[in-house]
Design an enzyme around this catalytic site. Sequence first.
Site, PDB file in Angstrom:
ATOM      1  N   ASP A  65      -3.633  11.927   0.605  1.00 19.08           N
ATOM      2  CA  ASP A  65      -2.196  11.806   0.850  1.00 19.08           C
ATOM      3  C   ASP A  65      -1.493  13.119   0.492  1.00 19.08           C
ATOM      4  O   ASP A  65      -1.977  13.877  -0.337  1.00 19.08           O
ATOM      5  CB  ASP A  65      -1.592  10.697  -0.032  1.00 19.08           C
ATOM      6  CG  ASP A  65      -2.120   9.330   0.350  1.00 19.08           C
ATOM      7  OD1 ASP A  65      -2.403   9.122   1.533  1.00 19.08           O
ATOM      8  OD2 ASP A  65      -2.242   8.477  -0.558  1.00 19.08           O
ATOM      9  N   ASP A  71       4.583  13.590  -8.185  1.00 18.23           N
ATOM     10  CA  ASP A  71       3.210  13.100  -8.402  1.00 18.23           C
ATOM     11  C   ASP A  71       2.507  14.006  -9.411  1.00 18.23           C
ATOM     12  O   ASP A  71       1.830  13.541 -10.330  1.00 18.23           O
ATOM     13  CB  ASP A  71       2.388  13.172  -7.099  1.00 18.23           C
ATOM     14  CG  ASP A  71       2.752  12.103  -6.077  1.00 18.23           C
ATOM     15  OD1 ASP A  71       2.955  10.952  -6.473  1.00 18.23           O
ATOM     16  OD2 ASP A  71       2.798  12.433  -4.875  1.00 18.23           O
ATOM     17  N   GLU A  93      -5.325   9.764  -9.466  1.00 18.90           N
ATOM     18  CA  GLU A  93      -5.181   9.887  -8.013  1.00 18.90           C
ATOM     19  C   GLU A  93      -4.995  11.349  -7.601  1.00 18.90           C
ATOM     20  O   GLU A  93      -5.433  11.761  -6.529  1.00 18.90           O
ATOM     21  CB  GLU A  93      -3.965   9.073  -7.538  1.00 18.90           C
ATOM     22  CG  GLU A  93      -3.748   9.175  -6.043  1.00 18.90           C
ATOM     23  CD  GLU A  93      -2.526   8.418  -5.524  1.00 18.90           C
ATOM     24  OE1 GLU A  93      -1.762   7.852  -6.325  1.00 18.90           O
ATOM     25  OE2 GLU A  93      -2.362   8.388  -4.300  1.00 18.90           O
ATOM     26  N   GLU A  94      -4.345  12.119  -8.470  1.00 19.82           N
ATOM     27  CA  GLU A  94      -3.979  13.485  -8.083  1.00 19.82           C
ATOM     28  C   GLU A  94      -5.041  14.524  -8.400  1.00 19.82           C
ATOM     29  O   GLU A  94      -4.828  15.712  -8.159  1.00 19.82           O
ATOM     30  CB  GLU A  94      -2.634  13.860  -8.739  1.00 19.82           C
ATOM     31  CG  GLU A  94      -1.501  12.871  -8.470  1.00 19.82           C
ATOM     32  CD  GLU A  94      -1.264  12.564  -6.990  1.00 19.82           C
ATOM     33  OE1 GLU A  94      -1.581  13.428  -6.148  1.00 19.82           O
ATOM     34  OE2 GLU A  94      -0.806  11.448  -6.679  1.00 19.82           O
ATOM     35  N   ASP A 112      -2.811   5.830 -11.477  1.00 18.54           N
ATOM     36  CA  ASP A 112      -2.015   6.309 -10.357  1.00 18.54           C
ATOM     37  C   ASP A 112      -0.743   6.788 -11.049  1.00 18.54           C
ATOM     38  O   ASP A 112       0.093   5.977 -11.448  1.00 18.54           O
ATOM     39  CB  ASP A 112      -1.721   5.162  -9.382  1.00 18.54           C
ATOM     40  CG  ASP A 112      -0.808   5.622  -8.244  1.00 18.54           C
ATOM     41  OD1 ASP A 112      -0.318   6.756  -8.300  1.00 18.54           O
ATOM     42  OD2 ASP A 112      -0.601   4.813  -7.313  1.00 18.54           O
ATOM     43  N   LEU A 114       1.964   8.209 -10.152  1.00 24.04           N
ATOM     44  CA  LEU A 114       3.214   7.805  -9.527  1.00 24.04           C
ATOM     45  C   LEU A 114       2.897   7.011  -8.277  1.00 24.04           C
ATOM     46  O   LEU A 114       2.414   7.554  -7.290  1.00 24.04           O
ATOM     47  CB  LEU A 114       4.062   9.028  -9.161  1.00 24.04           C
ATOM     48  CG  LEU A 114       5.495   8.594  -8.916  1.00 24.04           C
ATOM     49  CD1 LEU A 114       6.219   8.400 -10.233  1.00 24.04           C
ATOM     50  CD2 LEU A 114       6.220   9.593  -8.076  1.00 24.04           C
ATOM     51  N   ASP A 115       3.149   5.719  -8.359  1.00 20.51           N
ATOM     52  CA  ASP A 115       2.924   4.854  -7.197  1.00 20.51           C
ATOM     53  C   ASP A 115       4.232   4.746  -6.418  1.00 20.51           C
ATOM     54  O   ASP A 115       5.296   4.583  -7.010  1.00 20.51           O
ATOM     55  CB  ASP A 115       2.476   3.466  -7.659  1.00 20.51           C
ATOM     56  CG  ASP A 115       2.279   2.535  -6.477  1.00 20.51           C
ATOM     57  OD1 ASP A 115       1.433   2.845  -5.628  1.00 20.51           O
ATOM     58  OD2 ASP A 115       2.983   1.515  -6.406  1.00 20.51           O
ATOM     59  N   GLU A 279      -5.665   1.460  -8.607  1.00 19.02           N
ATOM     60  CA  GLU A 279      -4.592   0.614  -8.065  1.00 19.02           C
ATOM     61  C   GLU A 279      -5.050  -0.851  -8.021  1.00 19.02           C
ATOM     62  O   GLU A 279      -4.446  -1.718  -8.641  1.00 19.02           O
ATOM     63  CB  GLU A 279      -4.163   1.096  -6.669  1.00 19.02           C
ATOM     64  CG  GLU A 279      -3.479   2.459  -6.712  1.00 19.02           C
ATOM     65  CD  GLU A 279      -2.938   2.933  -5.370  1.00 19.02           C
ATOM     66  OE1 GLU A 279      -1.774   3.385  -5.333  1.00 19.02           O
ATOM     67  OE2 GLU A 279      -3.659   2.899  -4.363  1.00 19.02           O
TER      68      GLU A 279
HETATM   69  P1  AHG Z   1       0.989   6.118  -3.484  1.00 24.62           P
HETATM   70  O1  AHG Z   1       2.424   6.498  -3.402  1.00 24.62           O
HETATM   71  O2  AHG Z   1       0.431   6.167  -4.870  1.00 24.62           O
HETATM   72  O3  AHG Z   1       0.132   6.842  -2.493  1.00 24.62           O
HETATM   73  O4  AHG Z   1       0.854   4.553  -3.096  1.00 24.62           O
HETATM   74  C1  AHG Z   1       1.635   4.005  -2.096  1.00 24.62           C
HETATM   75  C2  AHG Z   1       1.022   2.690  -1.685  1.00 24.62           C
HETATM   76  C3  AHG Z   1       1.722   1.477  -2.238  1.00 24.62           C
HETATM   77  O5  AHG Z   1       2.545   1.700  -3.315  1.00 24.62           O
HETATM   78  C4  AHG Z   1       2.503   0.922  -1.096  1.00 24.62           C
HETATM   79  O6  AHG Z   1       2.564  -0.458  -1.163  1.00 24.62           O
HETATM   80  C5  AHG Z   1       1.774   1.422   0.099  1.00 24.62           C
HETATM   81  O7  AHG Z   1       1.115   2.587  -0.302  1.00 24.62           O
HETATM   82  C6  AHG Z   1       2.694   1.698   1.249  1.00 24.62           C
HETATM   83  O8  AHG Z   1       1.945   2.169   2.317  1.00 24.62           O
HETATM   84  P2  AHG Z   1       2.563   2.340   3.784  1.00 24.62           P
HETATM   85  O9  AHG Z   1       3.521   3.489   3.682  1.00 24.62           O
HETATM   86  O10 AHG Z   1       1.354   2.626   4.611  1.00 24.62           O
HETATM   87  O11 AHG Z   1       3.228   1.041   4.153  1.00 24.62           O
HETATM   88 MN    MN Z   2      -0.163   4.288  -5.393  1.00 20.90          MN
HETATM   89 MN    MN Z   3       0.395   7.776  -6.455  1.00 23.78          MN
END
Ligand code: AHG
Ligand code: MN
Ligand code: MN
Length: 330
Positions: A65, A71, A93-94, A112, A114-115, A279
């Site tokens: 990502d 993050d 995660e990072e 994680d 920062l989720d 997660e």
């Molecule tokens: P992160 O920001 O740590 O990558 O996680 C995001 C996750 C979760 O929090 C969320 O429910 C989902 O990704 C959203 O994904 P979409 O944008 O694909 O819907």
């Molecule tokens: Mn996350």
């Molecule tokens: Mn994250």
Amino acid sequence: MVSEIVTLQAFLEQWAGEDPTKAEIASTVRTIASTGVGIADLVARGPLEEGLASARGTDPNAGGDTQKELDVIAEECLRAALRETPVAYLASEESEELIALNPRGNLVVAVDPLDGSSNIDTNVSVGTIYSILPFSDEERENPNAAVMKPGTNQLAAGFLAYGPATILVSTLGDGTQVFVYDRDRSEFILAREKVEIPVETKEYGINQSNMRQWDAPMSAWIKDCLAGAEGPRGKNFNMRWVGSMVADAFRIFTRGGVYLYPSDKRKGYENGRLRLIYEAFPVAMLTEQAGGGATDGKTRILDITPHHIHQRIPLVFGSKAEVEKIASYY
Ligand code: AHG
Ligand code: MN
Ligand code: MN
């Protein structure tokens, strides 16, 4: 709500008693919680703190990502704070590889940091997810082995959500508790001692824009939900999706519901989106400790053995009867 005031500190001390391992877990939870308060302060400054939501470079993080400035800052805060605890290694995660912390530590933490990073600049809740694992002497030779174990191996797990209130949802293996940060006292206060996720629900959360990419059982389940009272389920459903798992999870811990991030046909989503170790495992432990269920659609999440730190897994969790219903479609 709990009637007498119990601080996180007092709760952890009472839980740990004279047990040295428990005392180490307790100090790790306390450190993560207080680091979270610092991250919450930063999040609360929103656009005043320039660039928190900007992309950090052009390279994706270990999970593929785009990395946001916040993050990276959140990981740095956790890394610095956990150096002072009995944590030998941090999986994040990072960061591609495990990060070495206290060489004498008996624990490993997976985070994680920062989720919900895609929500940073939209004033929507984001959070920090953690999992605490044992670290044995044999694993000092090959620390990766400490995280390549089924989720049932977790000693404790939790998450912080930085929203209207800063909250901590924690399990130490004996129920799930909710703490709320009290800014007047500068302490987390116990708000709910034994969370019980309602077994039945009419509420689900899923990114429905991916529907055409799902497999047949997932599409069949949602079709039946959408058919409402006139359809085979015989009830009308409601949909809620924040897009920060911590926020969606907190709603489920409060009033029930199911969260789903299934696998889909898009490249890179063959195993869903969420990461197993930092997660799905912690959220599954919190959910089961609150009487709910967590699967990858059909298999119990906590029974899965990881093969890679940043491995993804399809995730379904929440109200037990609905999680079982979904499994029956598979
Ligand atoms: P992160 O920001 O740590 O990558 O996680 C995001 C996750 C979760 O929090 C969320 O429910 C989902 O990704 C959203 O994904 P979409 O944008 O694909 O819907
Ligand atoms: Mn996350
Ligand atoms: Mn994250």
